[in-house]
Design a protein around this motif. Structure first.
Motif, short mmCIF file in Angstrom:
data_model
loop_
_atom_site.label_atom_id
_atom_site.label_comp_id
_atom_site.label_asym_id
_atom_site.label_seq_id
_atom_site.Cartn_x
_atom_site.Cartn_y
_atom_site.Cartn_z
N ASN A 109 20.05 -0.50 -3.29
CA ASN A 109 19.84 -0.47 -1.85
C ASN A 109 18.68 0.43 -1.46
N PHE A 110 18.31 1.38 -2.32
CA PHE A 110 17.13 2.19 -2.03
C PHE A 110 15.89 1.31 -2.01
N CYS A 111 15.80 0.40 -2.98
CA CYS A 111 14.65 -0.49 -3.06
C CYS A 111 14.72 -1.58 -1.99
N THR A 112 15.92 -2.11 -1.78
CA THR A 112 16.02 -3.21 -0.83
C THR A 112 15.87 -2.72 0.60
N GLN A 113 16.17 -1.44 0.83
CA GLN A 113 15.96 -0.92 2.17
C GLN A 113 14.49 -0.70 2.45
N LYS A 114 13.69 -0.63 1.42
CA LYS A 114 12.26 -0.42 1.63
C LYS A 114 11.53 -1.76 1.59
N CYS A 115 11.31 -2.31 0.39
CA CYS A 115 10.46 -3.49 0.27
C CYS A 115 11.16 -4.72 -0.31
N HIS A 116 12.07 -4.50 -1.21
CA HIS A 116 12.68 -5.65 -1.89
C HIS A 116 13.85 -6.18 -1.08
N ASP A 117 13.54 -6.55 0.18
CA ASP A 117 14.59 -7.04 1.05
C ASP A 117 14.82 -8.54 0.82
N LEU A 118 15.78 -9.09 1.50
CA LEU A 118 16.16 -10.48 1.27
C LEU A 118 15.05 -11.46 1.60
N ASP A 119 14.27 -11.11 2.60
CA ASP A 119 13.17 -11.99 2.97
C ASP A 119 12.13 -12.11 1.86
N ASN A 120 11.76 -10.98 1.30
CA ASN A 120 10.61 -10.96 0.41
C ASN A 120 10.99 -10.90 -1.07
N SER B 259 0.88 -1.18 0.00
CA SER B 259 0.00 0.00 0.00
C SER B 259 0.91 1.21 0.00
N THR B 260 0.33 2.38 0.17
CA THR B 260 1.11 3.62 0.12
C THR B 260 1.05 4.34 1.46
N GLY B 261 2.19 4.83 1.88
CA GLY B 261 2.19 5.69 3.06
C GLY B 261 2.58 4.99 4.35
N TRP B 262 3.38 3.96 4.27
CA TRP B 262 3.86 3.26 5.47
C TRP B 262 5.38 3.36 5.54
N ARG B 263 5.87 3.16 6.76
CA ARG B 263 7.32 3.04 6.97
C ARG B 263 7.62 1.55 6.83
N GLN B 264 8.04 1.17 5.66
CA GLN B 264 7.97 -0.23 5.27
C GLN B 264 8.69 -1.17 6.23
N GLN B 265 9.93 -0.88 6.53
CA GLN B 265 10.68 -1.84 7.35
C GLN B 265 10.23 -1.82 8.81
N GLU B 266 9.61 -0.74 9.23
CA GLU B 266 9.15 -0.68 10.62
C GLU B 266 7.74 -1.21 10.78
N VAL B 267 7.05 -1.45 9.66
CA VAL B 267 5.68 -1.97 9.68
C VAL B 267 4.79 -1.02 10.50
N LEU B 268 4.91 0.26 10.21
CA LEU B 268 4.10 1.27 10.87
C LEU B 268 3.63 2.27 9.83
N PRO B 269 2.39 2.76 10.00
CA PRO B 269 1.93 3.73 9.01
C PRO B 269 2.37 5.15 9.36
N TRP B 270 2.48 5.99 8.35
CA TRP B 270 2.53 7.43 8.59
C TRP B 270 1.10 7.88 8.86
N LYS B 271 0.98 9.06 9.45
CA LYS B 271 -0.33 9.52 9.87
C LYS B 271 -1.32 9.57 8.72
N SER B 272 -0.89 9.91 7.53
CA SER B 272 -1.81 10.02 6.41
C SER B 272 -1.71 8.83 5.47
N GLY B 273 -1.08 7.75 5.93
CA GLY B 273 -0.88 6.59 5.08
C GLY B 273 -2.12 5.72 4.96
#
Lengths: 508, 405
Positions: free
Chosen positions: A478-489, A413-427
């Protein structure tokens, strides 16, 4: 007698059918030819070659099949060993190389109990959950423990992940009477005697199995609490061993790394089987031996489990098989239902809204407007996004019935802090409240766009007109892997192959 | 004969249909279960990745390796590693190698598909790996090579070692679970480095205005103890950060971050999670399947009328050293039974046992929350306890249940 086709229509009458042109001799011959061809096509003799039937791939793979040689005769009982699951109720990863998961583990349990017909119980090293202290983490722990109960687990050790729940939570868990029991020899809650219990005795047939666990020094550095007393493992195991003298098998679950465990085993060689942390992505298939103690590591994320067979008076008394829970293990229906129930619980408890209550505003001071808003000006880029998988990210999790799962929504989705699994206020919150934020949208990379939109619409604030463009540095893996395309997923992520699918070098 | 033709034809057609269904039933079942790639597809992929064997009448290859495990010792995080293993063909036939499975952080960077190793030749199999995960304990990755050597169909190479961060932070996540502000919560964080260069903390930022901290260099004694506990014998320097939560911090869960700025290369900024749940001075706990802590909701769910049900909770009182004497002020519905008992008490902490029961014989009723009451709230049971606590005078427990015949 030939029945007239113009007589009273009796479609399902045999005489009528046999009298129609189709069932003339020619038609019948054609049908028989067709059926014969179909049947014969399945009856071809196997092509022979001189590779020797003894050397086929199938035979080789069969020889590598688990538990080779265990069934002649089989063990008196088997022990399923797991640990450091780290919150992976389902297989690790989103799309590729998926390994682990409770449903596959249960398939192994079914194979051992129903296929091999071995009595079985389970032990876990602890580290069941992830390191976030959220409602979802608590629900996961409850689901994991319930699943283990169903699979026949007898004991769970305590790791840092359990410690972070705090002493009162652990106290409540310790009070549960049904197995699996929380066990720790060197941790104590609120100075209460035997809370959690220091050891546990399990009986299998006429065999007695003593089980205890320790929380290692380095683990104590990772998580501790003033109301949980930690003692040196070596100082407490003496008294525990007093209770485990009349046993056939002694097991130590050591939530400590190998070196520390090795020192303990040298001091306490009475342990026949020891499980310790470590092993990473690929734990060793063979156990280590320290004296007469078998030492195992089963890795992390629940990708592997160990099975130890107890062969009583045979030599060797213990045999070990590491099992990789890959796609060859078909998930059991009962465990899949548990996972579905887990997703239902996330929905019923509205876990995402709970996270929303703690959400922070984006540090840039802007809010998320959604990709369609971006597309009102950046038409070509928006079209490219619509064609990409990013735009379908939320639809994918809806299809998989994971749309209420923060761990999925964080990237889908849009508007989350991806690696922290937390939304931004308007996410993104849910489809009803935030339909404009479905998909992995433009703003996940470019940042929230409200100030930019205001600047463009009012033609003011020139700084906000350019603030959304990303520099070269961000167009790297690393911009992408730091967000969503990490080693796990996204273990096979290759920026050079993925980037062209979303590249949009236009301002419009 | 013609009378038999039709029924025999139908039977044969059905047999063919059933046979087809049986062939594909695995796939149908798994696809129905929504598993994506099916077991059939997985096994087919496995089959395709194996080199074919050479007929026994022809010269046979023989794959020989001198080592299969490389221990890289200690590596720093965020670095890439490479190592070449060698496979020699000591047989008389051509040796074919194919890439098998690898673990996530490991790739086979040099092996051409379809390549053959002639007798007497050897080929390098270069493995590359990344230490991104920050797993500072055991690091172990594998890569598999599949061959057409009958005696050695699969060769597994292992890369192992330990991965260390430039900075080590203990604890790596700061947790304040079920913490009462009454207890002046604080945690000591130790930030250590193996670097011999002077390591300094330049700045600390926090996402929460409710954190306070004091920073001090760790004493030599603390460093020695840290070396012993952590197993990292080369730790040279450390800083201690005493983190506390200030009065006025809102109750409930929090997910904050402290960012530590240092002069350590590759670790100029280090985010540290600080998570927790701030509670009032009183907290209830119960078995997870029977008690929802967020709402203090006792979940009795379906209760057989003839048997009734009981749920036992623990109530903890922190930061107040006297007996708060919890007692029932009101119950809804009236038939609920509540018993409280002091279990243990100290200067700063007390523990009570609280039992909530539905007695046997209670008439069938619904308080599961599926209906709403006059105030528009879900209609569930409600128990109000009053106490002698100076701040928490009333405690409200909810109870969701259905009594059935």
């Amino acid at each position: 007698m030939t029945a007239s086709p113009f007589a009273e229509p009796r479609i399902f009458c045999l005489d009528y059918l046999l009298a129609t042109p189709f069932f003339t001799r020619t038609g019948a011959r054609l049908v028989w030819l067709l059926l014969s061809a179909l049947l014969l096509s399945g009856c071809q003799p196997e092509a022979t070659d001189d590779t020797d039937s003894d050397d086929t791939l199938e035979l080789f793979l069969d020889s590598q099949a688990p538990f080779s040689g265990w069934d002649e005769p089989g063990p008196e009982f088997a022990i399923l060993v797991s640990g450091e699951q780290h919150g992976y109720l389902e297989p690790c990863g989103c799309t590729e190389r998926r390994k682990g998961g409770l449903a596959r583990r249960d398939a192994l349990v079914a194979d051992l109990k129903l296929g091999h017909k071995w009595p079985l119980f389970g032990l876990d090293l602890g580290g069941l959950t992830d390191d976030r202290m959220s409602v979802q983490t608590e629900i996961k722990q409850a689901v994991a423990i319930d699943a283990m109960r169903e699979m026949g687990y007898e004991a769970i050790a305590i790791g840092p992940e359990e410690m972070r729940f705090g002493p009162t939570h652990l106290f409540a868990l310790s009070a549960v009477e049904d197995p699996p029991a929380l066990v720790s020899a060197n941790l104590n809650l609120f100075d209460q005697q035997d809370v959690p219990r220091a050891w546990r005795m399990v009986e299998q047939g006429n065999r007695k199995i003593g089980i205890t666990s320790v929380y290692g020094k380095r683990s104590s550095l990772k998580a501790s609490h003033e109301d949980i007393t930690w003692k040196e493992p070596a100082d407490v195991l003496d008294s525990v061993m007093q209770n485990l003298q009349q046993t056939d098998l002694n097991i130590l679950l050591s939530h400590a790394h190998f070196e520390e465990t090795e020192e303990l085993i040298k001091q306490f060689p009475q342990f026949d089987l020891v499980v310790c942390t470590g092993g990473g992505d690929a734990p060793a298939t063979d156990p280590r031996w320290i004296g007469n103690s078998m030492v195992l590591q089963v890795g992390h994320k629940g990708m592997h489990v160990g099975v130890v067979g107890y062969f009583g008076d045979q030599d060797p008394k213990l045999r070990y098989q590491l099992i990789e829970l890959n796609e060859a293990w078909e998930p059991t229906e009962r465990m899949q239902k548990r996972i579905e129930l887990y997703q239902d619980t996330l929905r019923e408890r509205d876990v995402i809204s709970g996270l929303y209550e703690q959400a922070r505003s984006h540090p840039e001071g802007a809010t998320f407007v959604g990709s369609e808003k971006c597309g009102s000006c950046h038409k070509r880029s928006y079209r490219k996004w619509l064609e990409s998988k990013h735009s379908k990210a939320t639809a994918m999790v809806i299809k998989e019935k994971h749309v209420f799962d923060p761990e999925c929504i964080t990237c889908h989705s849009t508007g989350w802090r991806q690696q922290e699994v937390l939304p931004w206020k308007s996410g993104f919150q849910n489809i009803e409240k935030t339909p404009h934020l479905v998909g992995n949208g433009c703003e996940n990379c470019h940042g929230p766009g409200s100030l930019h939109v205001e600047a463009e619409e009012a033609e003011t604030e020139p700084n906000y007109r350019n603030v959304m463009s990303l520099d070269r540095q961000s167009k790297r893996d690393n911009f992408c892997t730091q967000k969503c395309h990490d080693l796990d997923n996204s273990p096979n992520f290759d920026f050079s192959k993925y980037w062209p699918q979303i590249q949009h070098p236009w301002k419009d | 004969m013609r009378n038999l033709l039709w029924p025999v034809t139908v039977v044969l057609l059905l047999a063919v249909l059933v046979g087809c269904l049986m062939m594909f039933s695995d796939e149908i079942g798994l696809v129905a279960a929504g598993q994506g790639r099916t077991k059939v597809q997985y096994l087919e992929d496995v089959d395709r990745s194996w080199p074919e064997l050479i007929p026994t009448s022809a010269p046979q290859p023989s794959a020989t390796v001198s080592e299969t495990t490389h221990d890289f010792g200690m590596m720093d995080i965020l670095t890439d590693g490479e190592y070449s293993f060698y496979i020699e063909n000591t047989g008389t036939g051509d040796l074919e190698l194919k890439k098998g499975e690898t673990t996530c952080e490991c790739t086979i960077s040099s092996l051409e598909e379809g390549g053959f190793v002639k007798p007497g030749e050897r080929v390098a199999v270069k493995l590359a790996w990344k230490t991104k995960t920050g797993n500072v304990e055991d690091y172990r990755e594998t890569a598999e090579i599949r061959t057409n050597d009958r005696g050695n169909r699969t060769i597994k190479f292992v890369i192992k070692g330990k991965v260390r961060d430039y900075l080590m932070v203990f604890p790596p996540i700061v947790a304040f679970p079920d913490t009462s502000i009454e207890t002046s919560p604080k945690e000591t964080i130790v930030i250590a480095s193996a670097s011999k260069e002077q390591f300094n903390i330049l700045d600390i930022e926090s996402t929460s205005p409710h954190f306070a901290w004091k920073q001090n260099p760790a004493s030599p004694e603390s460093i020695r103890k840290l070396r012993d506990l952590s197993g990292y014998e080369d730790l040279e320097q450390a800083w201690e950060l005493d983190l506390s939560l200030k009065e006025g911090m809102p109750l409930g869960r929090f997910f904050e971050t402290i960012t530590i700025h240092t002069n350590v290369e590759n670790r100029e900024t280090f985010p540290l999670k600080v998570h927790g749940r701030l509670t009032g001075g009183i907290e209830f706990f119960g078995p997870p399947q029977s008690f929802e802590q967020e709402r203090w909701l006792v979940k009795m769910e379906s209760v057989p009328k003839a048997i009734g049900k009981k749920v036992a909770l623990n109530m903890f009182v922190r930061g107040y050293g006297k007996d708060i004497k919890p007692r029932v002020k009101s119950k809804y519905p009236e038939f609920l039974e509540v018993a409280t008992q002091l279990v243990k008490s100290s200067d700063t902490f007390s523990q009570y046992r609280v039992e909530v029961s539905i007695p046997p014989g209670t008439p069938a009723c619904n308080y599961i929350g599926s209906r709403t009451n006059e105030q528009g709230d879900p209609d569930v049971g409600r128990i109000i306890l009053e106490t002698d606590h100076p701040k928490e005078k009333e405690l409200i427990l909810l109870a969701a249940f259905v009594v059935r015949d």
